[in-house]
Write a protein that holds these residues in place. Structure first.
Motif, PDB file in Angstrom:
ATOM      1  N   SER A  50       0.842  -1.196   0.000  1.00  0.00           N
ATOM      2  CA  SER A  50       0.000   0.000   0.000  1.00  0.00           C
ATOM      3  C   SER A  50       0.875   1.243   0.000  1.00  0.00           C
ATOM      4  O   SER A  50       1.962   1.267   0.573  1.00  0.00           O
ATOM      5  CB  SER A  50      -0.914   0.022   1.223  1.00  0.00           C
ATOM      6  N   THR A  51       0.364   2.294  -0.605  1.00  0.00           N
ATOM      7  CA  THR A  51       1.149   3.521  -0.727  1.00  0.00           C
ATOM      8  C   THR A  51       1.338   4.218   0.616  1.00  0.00           C
ATOM      9  O   THR A  51       2.396   4.789   0.869  1.00  0.00           O
ATOM     10  CB  THR A  51       0.477   4.498  -1.712  1.00  0.00           C
ATOM     11  N   ASN A  52       0.342   4.174   1.484  1.00  0.00           N
ATOM     12  CA  ASN A  52       0.471   4.861   2.766  1.00  0.00           C
ATOM     13  C   ASN A  52       0.855   3.932   3.911  1.00  0.00           C
ATOM     14  O   ASN A  52       0.861   4.340   5.065  1.00  0.00           O
ATOM     15  CB  ASN A  52      -0.819   5.613   3.110  1.00  0.00           C
ATOM     16  N   GLY A  53       1.147   2.672   3.623  1.00  0.00           N
ATOM     17  CA  GLY A  53       1.600   1.743   4.650  1.00  0.00           C
ATOM     18  C   GLY A  53       0.519   0.982   5.369  1.00  0.00           C
ATOM     19  O   GLY A  53       0.819   0.170   6.238  1.00  0.00           O
ATOM     20  N   SER A  54      -0.736   1.229   5.053  1.00  0.00           N
ATOM     21  CA  SER A  54      -1.808   0.456   5.686  1.00  0.00           C
ATOM     22  C   SER A  54      -2.811   0.025   4.623  1.00  0.00           C
ATOM     23  O   SER A  54      -3.080   0.756   3.678  1.00  0.00           O
ATOM     24  CB  SER A  54      -2.506   1.276   6.768  1.00  0.00           C
TER      25      SER A  54
END
Length: 90
Positions: A50-54
């Motif tokens: 995922s791009t935002n880490g979640s």
């Protein structure tokens, strides 16, 4: 020496004594449990890609339902397999 069971003649192990290899329902339960573990690993991979880490809420919900569903179906198949095995041994 006159025994003809699979273990004695060297053709393979006796699967009837195995916890999961004794009948088809128990083998199906093992597959469902493996699916639950695989979904857990894949769910962890969603966080990595995922791009935002979640992971998104949709990804989380899908993984959650696959894990819970697999565990419920696996437990049900395991119980059914145990009853089949018990009936067979009588």
């Amino acid at each position: 020496m006159g025994r003809s069971d699979p273990v004695a003649n060297g053709s393979g192990p006796d699967r009837s004594q195995s916890r999961f290899g004794c009948n088809a329902a128990r083998k199906v339960s093992l597959c469902f449990f493996a699916l639950a573990v695989a979904a857990l690993v894949i769910g962890g991979g969603f966080a990595e890609i995922s791009t935002n880490g979640s992971p998104t809420s949709l990804e989380t919900a899908i993984v959650r339902y696959v894990i819970v569903g697999s565990l419920v179906l696996g437990a049900g198949a395991y119980v059914v397999g145990g009853r089949m095995r018990e009936d067979h041994q009588r």
